[in-house]
Design an enzyme around this catalytic site. Sequence first.
Site, PDB file in Angstrom:
ATOM      1  N   CYS A   1      -1.090   1.443   1.603  1.00  0.00           N
ATOM      2  CA  CYS A   1      -0.295   1.364   3.108  1.00  0.00           C
ATOM      3  C   CYS A   1      -0.456   2.594   3.879  1.00  0.00           C
ATOM      4  O   CYS A   1      -0.468   2.312   5.249  1.00  0.00           O
ATOM      5  CB  CYS A   1       1.204   1.611   2.530  1.00  0.00           C
ATOM      6  SG  CYS A   1       1.793  -0.026   1.774  1.00  0.00           S
ATOM      7  N   PHE A   2      -0.579   3.966   3.546  1.00  0.00           N
ATOM      8  CA  PHE A   2      -0.687   5.094   4.476  1.00  0.00           C
ATOM      9  C   PHE A   2      -1.737   4.746   5.549  1.00  0.00           C
ATOM     10  O   PHE A   2      -1.232   5.105   6.712  1.00  0.00           O
ATOM     11  CB  PHE A   2      -0.961   6.473   3.937  1.00  0.00           C
ATOM     12  CG  PHE A   2       0.356   6.809   2.991  1.00  0.00           C
ATOM     13  CD1 PHE A   2       1.672   6.213   3.093  1.00  0.00           C
ATOM     14  CD2 PHE A   2       0.371   7.857   2.153  1.00  0.00           C
ATOM     15  CE1 PHE A   2       2.898   6.746   2.488  1.00  0.00           C
ATOM     16  CE2 PHE A   2       1.387   8.420   1.621  1.00  0.00           C
ATOM     17  CZ  PHE A   2       2.623   7.950   1.578  1.00  0.00           C
TER      18      PHE A   2
HETATM   19  P1  NAI Z   1      -0.376  -7.505  -2.267  1.00  0.00           P
HETATM   20  O1  NAI Z   1      -1.801  -8.028  -1.727  1.00  0.00           O
HETATM   21  O2  NAI Z   1      -0.206  -7.090  -3.740  1.00  0.00           O
HETATM   22  O3  NAI Z   1       0.412  -9.215  -2.196  1.00  0.00           O
HETATM   23  C1  NAI Z   1       0.399 -10.115  -1.254  1.00  0.00           C
HETATM   24  C2  NAI Z   1       0.417 -11.485  -1.983  1.00  0.00           C
HETATM   25  O4  NAI Z   1       0.607 -12.302  -0.844  1.00  0.00           O
HETATM   26  C3  NAI Z   1      -0.790 -11.770  -2.483  1.00  0.00           C
HETATM   27  O5  NAI Z   1      -0.713 -12.319  -3.904  1.00  0.00           O
HETATM   28  C4  NAI Z   1      -1.522 -12.975  -1.700  1.00  0.00           C
HETATM   29  O6  NAI Z   1      -2.118 -13.981  -2.586  1.00  0.00           O
HETATM   30  C5  NAI Z   1      -0.119 -13.538  -1.133  1.00  0.00           C
HETATM   31  N1  NAI Z   1      -0.165 -14.440   0.151  1.00  0.00           N
HETATM   32  C6  NAI Z   1      -0.949 -14.100   1.175  1.00  0.00           C
HETATM   33  N2  NAI Z   1      -0.922 -15.079   2.025  1.00  0.00           N
HETATM   34  C7  NAI Z   1      -0.197 -15.927   1.655  1.00  0.00           C
HETATM   35  C8  NAI Z   1       0.483 -17.229   2.080  1.00  0.00           C
HETATM   36  N3  NAI Z   1       0.345 -17.862   3.071  1.00  0.00           N
HETATM   37  N4  NAI Z   1       1.180 -17.893   0.950  1.00  0.00           N
HETATM   38  C9  NAI Z   1       1.539 -17.468  -0.199  1.00  0.00           C
HETATM   39  N5  NAI Z   1       1.034 -16.268  -0.539  1.00  0.00           N
HETATM   40  C10 NAI Z   1       0.320 -15.585   0.373  1.00  0.00           C
HETATM   41  O7  NAI Z   1       0.199  -6.896  -1.169  1.00  0.00           O
HETATM   42  P2  NAI Z   1       1.639  -5.975  -1.434  1.00  0.00           P
HETATM   43  O8  NAI Z   1       1.137  -4.411  -2.053  1.00  0.00           O
HETATM   44  O9  NAI Z   1       2.535  -6.496  -2.312  1.00  0.00           O
HETATM   45  O10 NAI Z   1       2.078  -5.702  -0.018  1.00  0.00           O
HETATM   46  C11 NAI Z   1       2.680  -6.671   0.913  1.00  0.00           C
HETATM   47  C12 NAI Z   1       3.247  -6.309   2.064  1.00  0.00           C
HETATM   48  O11 NAI Z   1       4.206  -5.344   1.933  1.00  0.00           O
HETATM   49  C13 NAI Z   1       2.208  -5.414   2.962  1.00  0.00           C
HETATM   50  O12 NAI Z   1       2.359  -5.642   4.358  1.00  0.00           O
HETATM   51  C14 NAI Z   1       2.172  -4.119   2.733  1.00  0.00           C
HETATM   52  O13 NAI Z   1       1.812  -3.172   3.907  1.00  0.00           O
HETATM   53  C15 NAI Z   1       3.740  -3.739   2.351  1.00  0.00           C
HETATM   54  N6  NAI Z   1       4.167  -2.904   1.418  1.00  0.00           N
HETATM   55  C16 NAI Z   1       3.429  -2.500   0.417  1.00  0.00           C
HETATM   56  C17 NAI Z   1       4.062  -1.507  -0.379  1.00  0.00           C
HETATM   57  C18 NAI Z   1       3.239  -1.013  -1.798  1.00  0.00           C
HETATM   58  O14 NAI Z   1       3.529  -0.072  -2.222  1.00  0.00           O
HETATM   59  N7  NAI Z   1       2.410  -1.783  -2.141  1.00  0.00           N
HETATM   60  C19 NAI Z   1       5.172  -0.870  -0.201  1.00  0.00           C
HETATM   61  C20 NAI Z   1       6.095  -1.378   1.083  1.00  0.00           C
HETATM   62  C21 NAI Z   1       5.327  -2.229   1.656  1.00  0.00           C
END
Ligand code: NAI
Length: 480
Positions: free
Chosen positions: A272-273
Amino acid sequence: MVKICCIGAGYVGGPTMAVIALKCPKVEVVVVDISVPRITAWNSDTLPIYEPGLDDVVKQCRGRNLFFSTDVEKHVAEADIIFVSVNTPTKTRGLGAGKAADLTYWESAARMIADVSKSDKIVVEKSTVPVKTAEAIEKILTHNSKGINYQILSNPEFLAEGTAIQDLFHPDRVLIGGRETPEGQKAIQALKSVYAEWVPEDRIITTNLWSAELSKLAANAFLAQRISSVNAMSALCEATGADVAEVSHAIGKDSRIGPKFLNASVGFGGSCFQKDILNLVYICECNGLPEVATYWKQVIKVNDYQKTRFVNRVVSSMFNTVSGKKIAVLGFAFKKDTGDTRETPAIDVCKGLLGDNARLSIYDPQVNEDQMQRDLTMNKFDWDHPIHLQPMSPTSVKQVSMVWDAYTAAKDAHGICILTEWDEFKTLDYQKIFDNMQKPAFVFDGRNIVDADKLREIGFIVYSIGKPLDSWLKDMPAVA
Ligand code: NAI
Protein backbone atom coordinates in the site's frame (compact mmCIF):
# COMPACT_ATOMS: atom_id res chain seq x y z
CA MET A 1 -31.32 -12.09 6.49
CA VAL A 2 -28.95 -9.39 5.18
CA LYS A 3 -26.72 -10.74 2.45
CA ILE A 4 -23.24 -9.38 1.95
CA CYS A 5 -21.05 -10.24 -1.01
CA CYS A 6 -17.40 -9.20 -1.19
CA ILE A 7 -15.68 -9.10 -4.58
CA GLY A 8 -11.98 -9.90 -4.04
CA ALA A 9 -10.78 -12.61 -1.65
CA GLY A 10 -7.38 -11.12 -0.89
CA TYR A 11 -5.52 -9.80 2.16
CA VAL A 12 -8.36 -7.36 2.80
CA GLY A 13 -11.49 -9.12 1.53
CA GLY A 14 -10.77 -12.46 3.25
CA PRO A 15 -10.02 -11.31 6.82
CA THR A 16 -12.54 -8.43 6.91
CA MET A 17 -15.39 -10.61 5.73
CA ALA A 18 -14.41 -13.46 8.06
CA VAL A 19 -14.62 -11.05 11.00
CA ILE A 20 -17.96 -9.60 9.85
CA ALA A 21 -19.32 -13.16 9.57
CA LEU A 22 -18.02 -14.02 13.03
CA LYS A 23 -19.44 -10.92 14.69
CA CYS A 24 -22.74 -10.87 12.78
CA PRO A 25 -24.09 -14.43 12.79
CA LYS A 26 -27.38 -13.21 11.31
CA VAL A 27 -25.67 -11.86 8.20
CA GLU A 28 -24.74 -14.17 5.32
CA VAL A 29 -21.33 -13.31 3.90
CA VAL A 30 -20.02 -14.67 0.60
CA VAL A 31 -16.54 -13.78 -0.62
CA VAL A 32 -16.10 -14.20 -4.37
CA ASP A 33 -13.04 -14.04 -6.58
CA ILE A 34 -12.10 -14.72 -10.19
CA SER A 35 -9.03 -16.65 -9.02
CA VAL A 36 -9.94 -20.34 -8.71
CA PRO A 37 -6.79 -21.33 -6.74
CA ARG A 38 -7.45 -18.56 -4.22
CA ILE A 39 -11.03 -19.63 -3.56
CA THR A 40 -9.98 -23.29 -3.42
CA ALA A 41 -7.42 -22.36 -0.77
CA TRP A 42 -9.98 -20.36 1.26
CA ASN A 43 -12.14 -23.50 1.28
CA SER A 44 -9.24 -25.74 2.37
CA ASP A 45 -7.22 -26.23 5.55
CA THR A 46 -4.38 -24.14 4.14
CA LEU A 47 -5.67 -20.61 3.73
CA PRO A 48 -4.09 -18.54 0.93
CA ILE A 49 -2.68 -15.95 3.35
CA TYR A 50 -0.90 -16.23 6.67
CA GLU A 51 -2.33 -14.00 9.36
CA PRO A 52 -2.25 -14.78 13.11
CA GLY A 53 -5.73 -15.74 14.37
CA LEU A 54 -7.28 -15.93 10.90
CA ASP A 55 -7.54 -19.75 10.76
CA ASP A 56 -9.54 -19.76 13.94
CA VAL A 57 -12.02 -17.12 12.78
CA VAL A 58 -12.54 -18.83 9.42
CA LYS A 59 -13.02 -22.23 11.04
CA GLN A 60 -15.72 -20.86 13.33
CA CYS A 61 -17.93 -19.49 10.59
CA ARG A 62 -17.05 -21.11 7.26
CA GLY A 63 -20.07 -23.13 6.11
CA ARG A 64 -22.24 -21.39 8.71
CA ASN A 65 -22.63 -17.83 7.44
CA LEU A 66 -19.30 -17.43 5.64
CA PHE A 67 -18.77 -18.84 2.15
CA PHE A 68 -16.07 -18.56 -0.51
CA SER A 69 -17.06 -18.96 -4.15
CA THR A 70 -16.01 -18.34 -7.74
CA ASP A 71 -19.63 -17.91 -8.77
CA VAL A 72 -19.21 -14.16 -8.75
CA GLU A 73 -22.34 -13.16 -10.66
CA LYS A 74 -24.78 -15.31 -8.69
CA HIS A 75 -23.70 -13.98 -5.31
CA VAL A 76 -23.47 -10.38 -6.48
CA ALA A 77 -27.02 -10.64 -7.85
CA GLU A 78 -28.32 -11.97 -4.52
CA ALA A 79 -26.53 -9.49 -2.22
CA ASP A 80 -27.94 -6.42 -0.48
CA ILE A 81 -24.51 -4.98 0.28
CA ILE A 82 -21.56 -5.51 -2.10
CA PHE A 83 -18.05 -4.76 -0.91
CA VAL A 84 -15.49 -4.29 -3.66
CA SER A 85 -12.00 -5.22 -2.51
CA VAL A 86 -10.19 -5.87 -5.77
CA ASN A 87 -6.66 -4.89 -6.75
CA THR A 88 -5.95 -1.23 -7.50
CA PRO A 89 -2.42 -1.46 -8.96
CA THR A 90 -0.24 1.40 -10.15
CA LYS A 91 -0.61 1.96 -13.89
CA THR A 92 2.37 0.73 -15.86
CA ARG A 93 1.48 2.24 -19.23
CA GLY A 94 -0.40 5.14 -20.77
CA LEU A 95 -1.63 8.26 -19.01
CA GLY A 96 -0.27 8.49 -15.47
CA ALA A 97 2.01 5.45 -15.86
CA GLY A 98 4.11 4.82 -12.75
CA LYS A 99 1.81 6.91 -10.55
CA ALA A 100 -1.92 6.78 -11.19
CA ALA A 101 -4.11 3.98 -9.87
CA ASP A 102 -5.14 1.43 -12.48
CA LEU A 103 -8.88 1.01 -11.96
CA THR A 104 -9.32 -1.76 -14.57
CA TYR A 105 -10.37 -4.34 -11.98
CA TRP A 106 -12.60 -1.88 -10.18
CA GLU A 107 -14.35 -0.83 -13.37
CA SER A 108 -14.89 -4.39 -14.52
CA ALA A 109 -16.36 -5.25 -11.10
CA ALA A 110 -18.70 -2.22 -11.34
CA ARG A 111 -19.84 -3.15 -14.85
CA MET A 112 -20.48 -6.70 -13.75
CA ILE A 113 -22.57 -5.45 -10.79
CA ALA A 114 -24.63 -3.35 -13.22
CA ASP A 115 -25.07 -6.34 -15.55
CA VAL A 116 -26.31 -8.87 -13.03
CA SER A 117 -28.22 -6.79 -10.47
CA LYS A 118 -31.97 -7.13 -10.26
CA SER A 119 -32.54 -5.40 -6.91
CA ASP A 120 -31.32 -2.23 -5.16
CA LYS A 121 -27.74 -2.43 -3.89
CA ILE A 122 -25.36 -0.69 -1.56
CA VAL A 123 -21.93 -0.80 -3.19
CA VAL A 124 -19.04 -0.30 -0.77
CA GLU A 125 -15.55 0.77 -1.82
CA LYS A 126 -13.22 -1.29 0.33
CA SER A 127 -10.20 -1.05 -1.97
CA THR A 128 -8.06 2.04 -1.65
CA VAL A 129 -9.02 4.26 -4.56
CA PRO A 130 -8.29 7.78 -5.83
CA VAL A 131 -10.56 10.54 -4.55
CA LYS A 132 -13.67 10.81 -6.72
CA THR A 133 -13.67 7.14 -7.74
CA ALA A 134 -17.12 6.81 -6.20
CA GLU A 135 -18.36 9.35 -8.72
CA ALA A 136 -17.02 7.28 -11.62
CA ILE A 137 -18.52 4.10 -10.19
CA GLU A 138 -21.82 5.85 -9.65
CA LYS A 139 -21.83 6.90 -13.30
CA ILE A 140 -21.16 3.37 -14.54
CA LEU A 141 -23.90 1.96 -12.34
CA THR A 142 -26.56 4.61 -12.96
CA HIS A 143 -26.01 4.66 -16.73
CA ASN A 144 -26.69 0.93 -16.76
CA SER A 145 -29.19 0.85 -13.94
CA LYS A 146 -32.40 -0.61 -15.45
CA GLY A 147 -34.30 1.27 -12.73
CA ILE A 148 -32.23 -0.16 -9.89
CA ASN A 149 -31.13 2.17 -7.12
CA TYR A 150 -27.44 2.10 -6.18
CA GLN A 151 -25.88 3.81 -3.21
CA ILE A 152 -22.10 4.07 -3.19
CA LEU A 153 -20.27 4.16 0.12
CA SER A 154 -16.58 4.55 0.83
CA ASN A 155 -15.43 2.33 3.70
CA PRO A 156 -11.64 2.20 3.44
CA GLU A 157 -9.82 -0.51 5.36
CA PHE A 158 -7.18 0.44 7.93
CA LEU A 159 -6.04 -3.03 9.02
CA ALA A 160 -2.31 -3.73 9.10
CA GLU A 161 -1.07 -7.08 7.86
CA GLY A 162 0.38 -9.22 10.64
CA THR A 163 -2.16 -7.83 13.12
CA ALA A 164 -5.21 -7.84 10.83
CA ILE A 165 -7.51 -9.87 13.07
CA GLN A 166 -6.79 -7.83 16.18
CA ASP A 167 -7.14 -4.63 14.14
CA LEU A 168 -10.51 -5.79 12.85
CA PHE A 169 -11.70 -6.89 16.29
CA HIS A 170 -10.67 -3.59 17.90
CA PRO A 171 -10.38 -0.95 15.19
CA ASP A 172 -9.15 2.54 16.13
CA ARG A 173 -12.00 3.71 13.92
CA VAL A 174 -14.30 2.58 11.14
CA LEU A 175 -14.81 5.19 8.47
CA ILE A 176 -17.94 5.32 6.32
CA GLY A 177 -18.43 8.00 3.68
CA GLY A 178 -21.61 8.47 1.69
CA ARG A 179 -23.79 10.93 -0.18
CA GLU A 180 -25.45 13.64 1.88
CA THR A 181 -28.89 12.76 0.46
CA PRO A 182 -31.56 10.91 2.52
CA GLU A 183 -30.83 7.73 0.50
CA GLY A 184 -27.10 8.16 1.06
CA GLN A 185 -27.62 8.60 4.81
CA LYS A 186 -29.87 5.52 4.93
CA ALA A 187 -27.14 3.47 3.25
CA ILE A 188 -24.57 4.77 5.75
CA GLN A 189 -26.86 3.66 8.60
CA ALA A 190 -27.28 0.20 7.05
CA LEU A 191 -23.53 -0.35 6.92
CA LYS A 192 -23.05 1.26 10.32
CA SER A 193 -25.45 -1.24 11.86
CA VAL A 194 -23.25 -4.11 10.61
CA TYR A 195 -20.13 -2.71 12.32
CA ALA A 196 -22.11 -1.65 15.40
CA GLU A 197 -22.46 -5.37 16.25
CA TRP A 198 -18.96 -5.16 17.75
CA VAL A 199 -17.47 -1.70 17.24
CA PRO A 200 -18.40 1.02 19.81
CA GLU A 201 -20.52 3.74 18.17
CA ASP A 202 -18.05 6.51 18.93
CA ARG A 203 -15.47 4.71 16.84
CA ILE A 204 -17.64 4.69 13.73
CA ILE A 205 -17.00 7.92 11.87
CA THR A 206 -19.29 9.03 9.07
CA THR A 207 -18.24 11.61 6.48
CA ASN A 208 -18.95 12.61 2.94
CA LEU A 209 -17.62 10.35 0.19
CA TRP A 210 -14.59 12.42 -0.76
CA SER A 211 -13.36 12.83 2.81
CA ALA A 212 -13.51 9.07 3.34
CA GLU A 213 -11.65 8.32 0.11
CA LEU A 214 -8.96 10.91 0.77
CA SER A 215 -8.57 9.94 4.45
CA LYS A 216 -7.27 6.52 3.48
CA LEU A 217 -4.61 7.96 1.17
CA ALA A 218 -3.77 10.57 3.79
CA ALA A 219 -3.41 7.97 6.56
CA ASN A 220 -1.00 5.87 4.51
CA ALA A 221 0.95 8.93 3.41
CA PHE A 222 1.37 10.08 7.04
CA LEU A 223 2.42 6.62 8.22
CA ALA A 224 4.97 6.21 5.44
CA GLN A 225 6.21 9.75 6.00
CA ARG A 226 6.90 8.91 9.64
CA ILE A 227 9.04 5.94 8.63
CA SER A 228 10.94 8.01 6.08
CA SER A 229 11.45 10.73 8.68
CA VAL A 230 13.01 8.38 11.21
CA ASN A 231 15.03 6.68 8.47
CA ALA A 232 16.34 10.04 7.30
CA MET A 233 17.38 10.68 10.91
CA SER A 234 19.10 7.28 11.01
CA ALA A 235 21.49 8.38 8.26
CA LEU A 236 22.35 11.50 10.23
CA CYS A 237 22.79 9.45 13.40
CA GLU A 238 25.37 7.25 11.70
CA ALA A 239 27.23 10.32 10.48
CA THR A 240 27.28 12.01 13.89
CA GLY A 241 27.50 9.19 16.43
CA ALA A 242 23.95 9.68 17.73
CA ASP A 243 21.82 6.58 18.31
CA VAL A 244 18.50 6.58 16.45
CA ALA A 245 16.80 4.45 19.11
CA GLU A 246 17.69 7.03 21.75
CA VAL A 247 16.53 9.86 19.53
CA SER A 248 13.22 8.06 18.79
CA HIS A 249 12.66 7.40 22.46
CA ALA A 250 13.36 11.00 23.37
CA ILE A 251 11.12 12.54 20.73
CA GLY A 252 8.39 9.90 21.18
CA LYS A 253 7.92 11.07 24.78
CA ASP A 254 6.48 14.28 23.39
CA SER A 255 2.76 13.57 23.42
CA ARG A 256 2.34 15.56 20.21
CA ILE A 257 4.67 13.11 18.47
CA GLY A 258 3.93 9.87 20.31
CA PRO A 259 6.08 6.74 20.53
CA LYS A 260 4.63 4.50 17.81
CA PHE A 261 6.03 3.89 14.34
CA LEU A 262 9.41 5.41 15.13
CA ASN A 263 11.69 2.44 14.48
CA ALA A 264 14.42 2.95 11.94
CA SER A 265 14.71 0.15 9.39
CA VAL A 266 15.91 -0.81 5.96
CA GLY A 267 12.74 0.82 4.60
CA PHE A 268 9.01 0.35 4.38
CA GLY A 269 7.32 -2.13 2.08
CA GLY A 270 3.93 -3.72 1.63
CA SER A 271 1.36 -3.38 -1.06
CA CYS A 272 0.00 0.00 0.00
CA PHE A 273 2.40 2.73 1.11
CA GLN A 274 4.27 3.32 -2.14
CA LYS A 275 1.25 2.71 -4.35
CA ASP A 276 -0.99 5.01 -2.36
CA ILE A 277 1.57 7.82 -2.16
CA LEU A 278 2.20 7.62 -5.91
CA ASN A 279 -1.52 7.83 -6.37
CA LEU A 280 -1.68 10.86 -4.06
CA VAL A 281 1.17 12.49 -5.98
CA TYR A 282 -0.70 11.97 -9.23
CA ILE A 283 -3.91 13.43 -7.82
CA CYS A 284 -1.98 16.50 -6.59
CA GLU A 285 -0.42 16.96 -10.03
CA CYS A 286 -3.81 16.61 -11.72
CA ASN A 287 -5.20 19.26 -9.38
CA GLY A 288 -2.42 21.73 -10.20
CA LEU A 289 -0.53 21.28 -6.92
CA PRO A 290 3.04 20.41 -8.01
CA GLU A 291 4.63 21.58 -4.72
CA VAL A 292 2.37 19.28 -2.71
CA ALA A 293 3.13 16.44 -5.11
CA THR A 294 6.90 16.97 -4.72
CA TYR A 295 6.56 17.00 -0.94
CA TRP A 296 4.95 13.55 -0.85
CA LYS A 297 7.21 12.14 -3.56
CA GLN A 298 10.14 12.75 -1.25
CA VAL A 299 8.77 10.13 1.19
CA ILE A 300 9.33 7.47 -1.46
CA LYS A 301 12.71 8.88 -2.46
CA VAL A 302 13.96 8.62 1.12
CA ASN A 303 12.67 5.06 1.29
CA ASP A 304 14.59 4.15 -1.87
CA TYR A 305 17.64 5.94 -0.51
CA GLN A 306 17.50 3.89 2.69
CA LYS A 307 17.53 0.61 0.78
CA THR A 308 20.41 1.76 -1.44
CA ARG A 309 22.30 3.00 1.62
CA PHE A 310 21.94 -0.42 3.23
CA VAL A 311 23.29 -2.24 0.16
CA ASN A 312 26.17 0.21 -0.07
CA ARG A 313 27.06 -0.44 3.57
CA VAL A 314 27.12 -4.18 2.98
CA VAL A 315 29.29 -3.96 -0.10
CA SER A 316 31.67 -1.26 1.12
CA SER A 317 32.36 -2.91 4.45
CA MET A 318 33.18 -6.19 2.75
CA PHE A 319 36.17 -4.66 0.92
CA ASN A 320 33.96 -3.02 -1.68
CA THR A 321 32.93 -6.27 -3.32
CA VAL A 322 30.57 -9.13 -2.62
CA SER A 323 31.27 -10.83 -5.92
CA GLY A 324 31.05 -14.61 -5.48
CA LYS A 325 30.55 -14.23 -1.71
CA LYS A 326 27.71 -16.02 0.01
CA ILE A 327 25.39 -13.66 1.87
CA ALA A 328 22.66 -15.04 4.12
CA VAL A 329 19.41 -13.11 3.93
CA LEU A 330 17.21 -13.60 6.97
CA GLY A 331 13.64 -12.55 6.26
CA PHE A 332 12.03 -11.71 2.95
CA ALA A 333 8.45 -10.72 3.89
CA PHE A 334 7.87 -6.97 4.20
CA LYS A 335 7.26 -7.31 7.95
CA LYS A 336 7.00 -10.08 10.53
CA ASP A 337 3.92 -12.27 10.94
CA THR A 338 2.96 -12.15 7.29
CA GLY A 339 4.01 -14.06 4.19
CA ASP A 340 3.30 -11.00 2.05
CA THR A 341 6.27 -9.92 -0.06
CA ARG A 342 4.66 -7.15 -2.08
CA GLU A 343 7.12 -4.22 -2.36
CA THR A 344 9.22 -5.74 0.43
CA PRO A 345 12.55 -3.92 0.86
CA ALA A 346 14.17 -7.37 0.58
CA ILE A 347 13.54 -7.29 -3.16
CA ASP A 348 15.59 -4.14 -3.73
CA VAL A 349 18.29 -5.16 -1.27
CA CYS A 350 18.65 -8.60 -2.86
CA LYS A 351 18.70 -7.08 -6.34
CA GLY A 352 21.35 -4.62 -5.20
CA LEU A 353 23.54 -7.40 -3.82
CA LEU A 354 22.98 -9.54 -6.92
CA GLY A 355 24.02 -6.51 -8.97
CA ASP A 356 27.37 -6.80 -7.24
CA ASN A 357 27.39 -10.51 -8.07
CA ALA A 358 26.75 -11.91 -4.59
CA ARG A 359 25.38 -15.41 -3.98
CA LEU A 360 22.30 -15.28 -1.76
CA SER A 361 20.92 -17.88 0.59
CA ILE A 362 17.52 -16.67 1.78
CA TYR A 363 15.39 -17.89 4.65
CA ASP A 364 11.95 -16.63 5.63
CA PRO A 365 9.59 -18.70 7.78
CA GLN A 366 6.57 -17.83 5.61
CA VAL A 367 7.82 -17.28 2.08
CA ASN A 368 8.52 -20.08 -0.39
CA GLU A 369 11.09 -20.24 -3.17
CA ASP A 370 8.59 -19.77 -5.98
CA GLN A 371 7.42 -16.49 -4.50
CA MET A 372 10.98 -15.22 -3.97
CA GLN A 373 12.02 -16.10 -7.51
CA ARG A 374 8.89 -14.47 -8.86
CA ASP A 375 9.57 -11.30 -6.86
CA LEU A 376 13.19 -11.08 -7.95
CA THR A 377 12.37 -11.43 -11.64
CA MET A 378 9.08 -9.53 -11.94
CA ASN A 379 8.80 -6.03 -13.40
CA LYS A 380 7.90 -3.16 -11.09
CA PHE A 381 4.18 -3.09 -10.19
CA ASP A 382 3.37 -6.39 -11.97
CA TRP A 383 2.90 -8.03 -8.57
CA ASP A 384 -0.28 -6.06 -7.94
CA HIS A 385 -2.53 -7.91 -10.33
CA PRO A 386 -4.68 -10.97 -9.60
CA ILE A 387 -2.35 -13.92 -9.09
CA HIS A 388 -3.47 -15.83 -12.16
CA LEU A 389 -2.77 -12.79 -14.35
CA GLN A 390 0.74 -12.21 -13.04
CA PRO A 391 3.48 -13.08 -15.54
CA MET A 392 5.39 -16.23 -14.68
CA SER A 393 9.11 -15.56 -14.60
CA PRO A 394 10.70 -17.26 -17.60
CA THR A 395 13.97 -17.84 -15.78
CA SER A 396 15.01 -18.02 -12.18
CA VAL A 397 17.89 -16.15 -10.59
CA LYS A 398 20.62 -18.78 -10.32
CA GLN A 399 22.70 -17.04 -7.65
CA VAL A 400 19.75 -17.30 -5.23
CA SER A 401 18.89 -20.32 -3.14
CA MET A 402 16.15 -20.65 -0.60
CA VAL A 403 16.63 -22.67 2.57
CA TRP A 404 14.34 -23.58 5.44
CA ASP A 405 16.40 -22.44 8.44
CA ALA A 406 18.69 -19.61 9.43
CA TYR A 407 21.66 -21.84 10.30
CA THR A 408 21.78 -23.39 6.82
CA ALA A 409 21.45 -19.94 5.28
CA ALA A 410 24.42 -18.65 7.27
CA LYS A 411 26.70 -21.68 6.85
CA ASP A 412 29.95 -20.60 5.12
CA ALA A 413 28.48 -17.16 4.49
CA HIS A 414 30.61 -13.99 4.68
CA GLY A 415 27.74 -11.88 5.95
CA ILE A 416 24.18 -11.96 7.22
CA CYS A 417 21.54 -9.37 6.30
CA ILE A 418 18.49 -9.29 8.57
CA LEU A 419 15.69 -7.83 6.50
CA THR A 420 12.50 -8.83 8.40
CA GLU A 421 12.02 -8.52 12.16
CA TRP A 422 10.81 -12.10 12.75
CA ASP A 423 11.02 -12.83 16.51
CA GLU A 424 12.99 -16.05 15.94
CA PHE A 425 15.96 -14.04 14.60
CA LYS A 426 16.39 -12.47 18.04
CA THR A 427 17.06 -15.78 19.74
CA LEU A 428 19.26 -17.61 17.23
CA ASP A 429 22.46 -19.23 18.54
CA TYR A 430 24.76 -16.59 17.05
CA GLN A 431 27.88 -18.27 18.46
CA LYS A 432 27.05 -21.38 16.46
CA ILE A 433 26.35 -19.24 13.41
CA PHE A 434 29.66 -17.37 13.83
CA ASP A 435 31.63 -20.61 14.14
CA ASN A 436 30.31 -21.80 10.77
CA MET A 437 30.88 -18.55 8.85
CA GLN A 438 33.80 -17.15 6.85
CA LYS A 439 35.87 -14.57 8.72
CA PRO A 440 35.63 -11.70 9.20
CA ALA A 441 31.94 -12.42 9.76
CA PHE A 442 29.43 -9.58 9.33
CA VAL A 443 25.89 -8.97 10.53
CA PHE A 444 23.92 -6.17 8.86
CA ASP A 445 20.82 -5.68 10.95
CA GLY A 446 18.20 -3.93 8.83
CA ARG A 447 15.63 -4.02 11.65
CA ASN A 448 17.73 -3.36 14.75
CA ILE A 449 16.60 -6.56 16.45
CA VAL A 450 19.85 -8.24 17.51
CA ASP A 451 21.90 -7.42 20.59
CA ALA A 452 24.79 -5.81 18.73
CA ASP A 453 27.13 -5.70 21.75
CA LYS A 454 26.68 -9.41 22.37
CA LEU A 455 27.37 -10.18 18.73
CA ARG A 456 30.50 -8.02 18.80
CA GLU A 457 31.70 -10.00 21.84
CA ILE A 458 31.31 -13.17 19.79
CA GLY A 459 33.47 -11.60 17.08
CA PHE A 460 31.04 -10.29 14.51
CA ILE A 461 31.40 -6.94 12.80
CA VAL A 462 27.93 -5.49 13.25
CA TYR A 463 26.04 -2.79 11.40
CA SER A 464 22.82 -1.60 13.04
CA ILE A 465 20.80 1.07 11.25
CA GLY A 466 21.21 4.52 12.76
CA LYS A 467 23.54 3.36 15.56
CA PRO A 468 27.13 4.42 16.26
CA LEU A 469 29.36 2.62 13.77
CA ASP A 470 32.00 -0.02 14.50
CA SER A 471 35.47 1.30 13.74
CA TRP A 472 35.61 -1.18 10.87
CA LEU A 473 32.60 0.43 9.22
CA LYS A 474 33.89 3.93 9.86
CA ASP A 475 37.03 3.05 7.96
CA MET A 476 35.01 1.83 4.99
CA PRO A 477 32.57 4.61 4.18
CA ALA A 478 29.72 3.77 1.83
CA VAL A 479 29.76 6.13 -1.12
CA ALA A 480 27.15 5.50 -3.79
P1 NAI B 1 -5.19 -8.81 -3.16
O1 NAI B 1 -4.44 -8.79 -4.45
O2 NAI B 1 -4.72 -9.69 -2.06
O3 NAI B 1 -6.73 -9.21 -3.46
C1 NAI B 1 -7.50 -8.71 -4.49
C2 NAI B 1 -8.34 -9.86 -5.06
O4 NAI B 1 -9.28 -9.34 -5.98
C3 NAI B 1 -7.52 -10.89 -5.83
O5 NAI B 1 -7.69 -12.16 -5.24
C4 NAI B 1 -8.11 -10.85 -7.26
O6 NAI B 1 -8.13 -12.11 -7.88
C5 NAI B 1 -9.50 -10.31 -7.00
N1 NAI B 1 -10.12 -9.67 -8.15
C6 NAI B 1 -9.60 -8.72 -8.98
N2 NAI B 1 -10.51 -8.36 -9.90
C7 NAI B 1 -11.65 -9.08 -9.66
C8 NAI B 1 -12.94 -9.14 -10.25
N3 NAI B 1 -13.25 -8.34 -11.29
N4 NAI B 1 -13.85 -10.01 -9.76
C9 NAI B 1 -13.53 -10.80 -8.70
N5 NAI B 1 -12.33 -10.78 -8.08
C10 NAI B 1 -11.39 -9.93 -8.54
O7 NAI B 1 -5.28 -7.31 -2.68
P2 NAI B 1 -5.49 -6.76 -1.17
O8 NAI B 1 -4.19 -6.65 -0.46
O9 NAI B 1 -6.62 -7.51 -0.54
O10 NAI B 1 -5.94 -5.27 -1.49
C11 NAI B 1 -7.21 -4.99 -2.06
C12 NAI B 1 -7.44 -3.49 -1.93
O11 NAI B 1 -7.45 -3.11 -0.55
C13 NAI B 1 -6.37 -2.62 -2.59
O12 NAI B 1 -6.99 -1.49 -3.11
C14 NAI B 1 -5.48 -2.23 -1.44
O13 NAI B 1 -4.83 -1.01 -1.68
C15 NAI B 1 -6.48 -2.10 -0.31
N6 NAI B 1 -5.92 -2.30 1.04
C16 NAI B 1 -4.99 -3.26 1.30
C17 NAI B 1 -4.49 -3.44 2.58
C18 NAI B 1 -3.47 -4.49 2.88
O14 NAI B 1 -2.93 -4.49 3.98
N7 NAI B 1 -3.18 -5.42 1.99
C19 NAI B 1 -4.96 -2.62 3.71
C20 NAI B 1 -5.96 -1.68 3.34
C21 NAI B 1 -6.41 -1.52 2.05
